[in-house]
Design an enzyme around this catalytic site. Structure first.
Site, PDB file in Angstrom:
ATOM      1  N   GLU A  58      -2.414  23.030  58.412  1.00 55.26           N
ATOM      2  CA  GLU A  58      -2.380  24.239  59.225  1.00 55.26           C
ATOM      3  C   GLU A  58      -3.654  24.403  60.038  1.00 55.26           C
ATOM      4  OE1 GLU A  58       0.034  26.705  55.814  1.00 55.26           O
ATOM      5  OE2 GLU A  58      -1.836  27.480  56.615  1.00 55.26           O
ATOM      6  N   CYS A  93      -9.520  27.887  63.466  1.00 59.33           N
ATOM      7  CA  CYS A  93      -9.742  27.704  62.033  1.00 59.33           C
ATOM      8  C   CYS A  93      -9.127  26.360  61.658  1.00 59.33           C
ATOM      9  CB  CYS A  93      -9.058  28.862  61.298  1.00 59.33           C
ATOM     10  SG  CYS A  93      -9.137  28.740  59.522  1.00 59.33           S
ATOM     11  N   CYS A 130      -5.595  21.530  48.241  1.00 56.07           N
ATOM     12  CA  CYS A 130      -6.966  21.727  47.756  1.00 56.07           C
ATOM     13  C   CYS A 130      -6.974  21.625  46.242  1.00 56.07           C
ATOM     14  CB  CYS A 130      -7.489  23.094  48.184  1.00 56.07           C
ATOM     15  SG  CYS A 130      -9.214  23.387  47.702  1.00 56.07           S
ATOM     16  N   CYS A 140      -7.990  28.086  43.466  1.00 54.88           N
ATOM     17  CA  CYS A 140      -8.214  29.535  43.473  1.00 54.88           C
ATOM     18  C   CYS A 140      -6.862  30.232  43.307  1.00 54.88           C
ATOM     19  CB  CYS A 140      -8.904  29.971  44.759  1.00 54.88           C
ATOM     20  SG  CYS A 140     -10.496  29.163  44.976  1.00 54.88           S
ATOM     21  N   CYS A 149      -4.918  31.820  46.309  1.00 55.15           N
ATOM     22  CA  CYS A 149      -4.857  31.044  47.562  1.00 55.15           C
ATOM     23  C   CYS A 149      -3.637  30.126  47.552  1.00 55.15           C
ATOM     24  CB  CYS A 149      -6.141  30.230  47.707  1.00 55.15           C
ATOM     25  SG  CYS A 149      -6.078  29.023  49.040  1.00 55.15           S
ATOM     26  N   CYS A 151      -4.742  31.209  54.534  1.00 50.32           N
ATOM     27  CA  CYS A 151      -4.787  29.861  54.041  1.00 50.32           C
ATOM     28  C   CYS A 151      -3.528  29.345  53.344  1.00 50.32           C
ATOM     29  CB  CYS A 151      -5.947  29.885  53.062  1.00 50.32           C
ATOM     30  SG  CYS A 151      -6.553  28.358  52.559  1.00 50.32           S
TER      31      CYS A 151
HETATM   32  N1  SAH Z   1     -12.197  26.187  50.638  1.00 48.16           N
HETATM   33  C1  SAH Z   1     -13.058  26.970  51.443  1.00 48.16           C
HETATM   34  C2  SAH Z   1     -12.562  27.175  52.845  1.00 48.16           C
HETATM   35  C3  SAH Z   1     -11.084  27.425  53.011  1.00 48.16           C
HETATM   36  S1  SAH Z   1     -10.493  28.953  52.317  1.00 48.16           S
HETATM   37  C4  SAH Z   1     -13.367  28.303  50.773  1.00 48.16           C
HETATM   38  O1  SAH Z   1     -12.741  28.624  49.767  1.00 48.16           O
HETATM   39  O2  SAH Z   1     -14.258  28.980  51.252  1.00 48.16           O
HETATM   40  C5  SAH Z   1     -11.153  30.112  53.524  1.00 48.16           C
HETATM   41  C6  SAH Z   1     -11.223  31.522  53.021  1.00 48.16           C
HETATM   42  O3  SAH Z   1      -9.914  32.064  52.870  1.00 48.16           O
HETATM   43  C7  SAH Z   1     -11.912  31.670  51.669  1.00 48.16           C
HETATM   44  O4  SAH Z   1     -12.890  32.674  51.707  1.00 48.16           O
HETATM   45  C8  SAH Z   1     -10.780  32.047  50.780  1.00 48.16           C
HETATM   46  O5  SAH Z   1     -11.222  32.772  49.678  1.00 48.16           O
HETATM   47  C9  SAH Z   1      -9.886  32.852  51.691  1.00 48.16           C
HETATM   48  N2  SAH Z   1      -8.535  33.038  51.191  1.00 48.16           N
HETATM   49  C10 SAH Z   1      -7.730  32.140  50.604  1.00 48.16           C
HETATM   50  N3  SAH Z   1      -6.538  32.697  50.252  1.00 48.16           N
HETATM   51  C11 SAH Z   1      -6.591  33.985  50.656  1.00 48.16           C
HETATM   52  C12 SAH Z   1      -5.687  35.078  50.588  1.00 48.16           C
HETATM   53  N4  SAH Z   1      -4.496  34.954  50.038  1.00 48.16           N
HETATM   54  N5  SAH Z   1      -6.102  36.250  51.096  1.00 48.16           N
HETATM   55  C13 SAH Z   1      -7.323  36.384  51.659  1.00 48.16           C
HETATM   56  N6  SAH Z   1      -8.218  35.390  51.753  1.00 48.16           N
HETATM   57  C14 SAH Z   1      -7.866  34.199  51.247  1.00 48.16           C
HETATM   58 FE1  SF4 Z   2      -9.382  25.662  48.054  1.00 48.50          FE
HETATM   59 FE2  SF4 Z   2      -8.128  27.896  48.727  1.00 48.50          FE
HETATM   60 FE3  SF4 Z   2     -10.037  27.984  46.884  1.00 48.50          FE
HETATM   61 FE4  SF4 Z   2     -10.698  27.562  49.468  1.00 48.50          FE
HETATM   62  S1  SF4 Z   2      -9.782  29.416  48.601  1.00 48.50           S
HETATM   63  S2  SF4 Z   2     -11.442  26.445  47.641  1.00 48.50           S
HETATM   64  S3  SF4 Z   2      -8.891  26.363  50.123  1.00 48.50           S
HETATM   65  S4  SF4 Z   2      -8.101  26.879  46.702  1.00 48.50           S
END
Ligand code: SAH
Ligand code: SF4
Length: 391
Positions: A97, A117, A124, A128, A131, A347
């Site tokens: 994406e 972006c 990944c 998290c 995410c 994301c």
């Molecule tokens: N892996 C890196 C960069 C990609 S994620 C990181 O974690 O920073 C980019 C941002 O999107 C991160 O701050 C992450 O916490 C946020 N993010 C992921 N899923 C999300 C969601 N469902 N709602 C809001 N922010 C989210």
């Molecule tokens: Fe990976 Fe999503 Fe966590 Fe960023 S927020 S480190 S993309 S799992």
């Protein structure tokens, strides 16, 4: 699964590497500038289109390098047309994406910001819990050329509107510092004046907190911004939200961010996904304020996108209360303006949007009367069923 690409991508080469290749092909050095100009200023989609090159060289380059544009599988735009989310297929079919976020000019007469972006991995490994990409698991690293190609794709799309890319954030799918070499190489290509030519200060890398990666990045001599996804002010809470945080304690992450600031002079932003009932209490805000106060860092509160993982975003009042506590403690803080939430522009969500909502194939892009070509950010959302939840 990693499918080897037959030919290296031109977008993965620094000018010096292209010059070496051209020398191997018996072509003079100045041809590199012609190739790069055609690729990054004219967004040529093939070597065949580079008519300024001799026919023999065009054929020879096409035999060695790939320049085919990323294939756009889906394009979805927010109701206001300011956020465009793209699902792109890499040469081996891997889906990733890329999101374009546009912001009106901050002052009258100013130009509007167009931020891309980009993804650095398909999936990944960090897991998290909130995410969508994390829940998908890890598929493969992207090559530098595949990261750069995303910016080029959006650059091409914007050029049709008479606009251009002004900022790039590494906040798409994947953890940039877990794909370190490709990420840094992509930054060098994107900021090289002979290539994409963006200012280093217009690039931000977001990390979940890979400490070794932050320290390495600080030593690269780059002026890129760093965003650290903190999400919690203590280890117990953080490990619940970021299960792989284990080896990286909050204290160590804070220390690494401080070192980054000291070495680069760039202030760090802490991203904090606000999740109802998890990390949004007054007490947690106070703890976060004590942690960040005095560091000069900025906190970006992101009310979590509710379609991922079943977590809910806090009520507006709660978000404002959380923000107030940080502000009153002297912490520089903003709430991220919701962009593209209605098109699942967080994301990993386009790929996982099984319900098929809000999806418009590139061929179906509605064009507003008076627009001279398709793809002018005028996509409209189809009426759609409620999003499905995975938990
Ligand atoms: N892996 C890196 C960069 C990609 S994620 C990181 O974690 O920073 C980019 C941002 O999107 C991160 O701050 C992450 O916490 C946020 N993010 C992921 N899923 C999300 C969601 N469902 N709602 C809001 N922010 C989210
Ligand atoms: Fe990976 Fe999503 Fe966590 Fe960023 S927020 S480190 S993309 S799992």
């Amino acid at each position: 699964m990693t499918a080897p690409q037959e030919r290296e991508s031109l977008y993965g080469l620094l000018p010096g590497e292209l010059e070496t290749l051209l020398a191997e092909l018996g072509a003079p050095r100045y041809r590199a500038d012609q190739v790069l100009h055609a690729a990054y200023r004219e967004f040529a989609e093939s070597f065949e289109a580079m008519r300024q090159l001799p026919a023999g060289l065009r054929t020879a380059l096409a035999g060695r390098l790939d320049l085919s544009p990323a294939r756009e599988v889906r394009r979805v735009a927010s109701d206001d047309g300011l956020t465009t989310k793209l699902l792109l297929a890499m040469a081996d079919g891997t889906l990733i994406e890329t999101v374009l976020m546009q912001y009106p000019p901050s002052k009258p007469g100013g130009r509007r910001r167009s931020t891309v972006c980009v993804s650095t991995q398909a999936g990944c490994a960090m897991g998290c819990v909130f995410c969508a990409t994390g829940q998908m698991g890890f598929e493969r690293n992207l090559a530098a050329g595949e990261i750069v190609a995303q910016a080029v794709h959006v650059g091409r799309l914007l050029r049709e509107r008479g606009e251009h890319v002004t900022n790039i954030v590494f906040m798409g799918m994947g953890e940039p510092l877990a794909n370190y070499a490709a990420t840094v190489k992509a930054v060098r290509i994107l900021t090289d004046p002979r290539c994409f030519g963006l200012g280093q200060r217009h690039i931000t890398i977001s990390t979940v907190g890979v400490i070794r990666g932050i320290d390495r990045l600080a030593g690269e001599g780059l002026q890129v911004g760093l965003a650290v996804s903190l999400h919690a002010p203590n280890d117990a809470l953080r490990r619940r939200l970021v299960p792989t945080a284990g080896p990286h304690s909050v204290r160590e992450i804070m220390a690494a961010a401080k070192r980054y600031f000291e070495r680069t002079g760039r202030r760090v932003t802490f991203e904090y996904a606000l999740i109802a009932g998890e990390n949004d209490s007054d007490e947690t805000a106070g703890e976060l304020a004590r942690l960040v106060r005095g560091t000069g860092a900025h906190v970006n509160l992101i009310p979590v996108n509710p379609t991922a993982g079943g977590f809910r975003r806090p009520a507006r009042q709660r978000v404002l209360a959380f923000e107030r506590i940080l502000r009153e403690a002297g912490v520089n803080c903003t709430v991220r303006v919701e962009k593209g939430a209605e098109i699942s522009a967080a994301c990993g969500q386009l790929r996982t949007d099984e319900a098929g909502r809000a999806l418009i194939a590139p061929g179906e892009i509605p064009v507003r009367e008076g627009a001279s070509a398709p793809a002018r950010g005028l996509l409209r959302r189809r009426p759609s069923p409620a999003p499905s939840r995975s938990r």
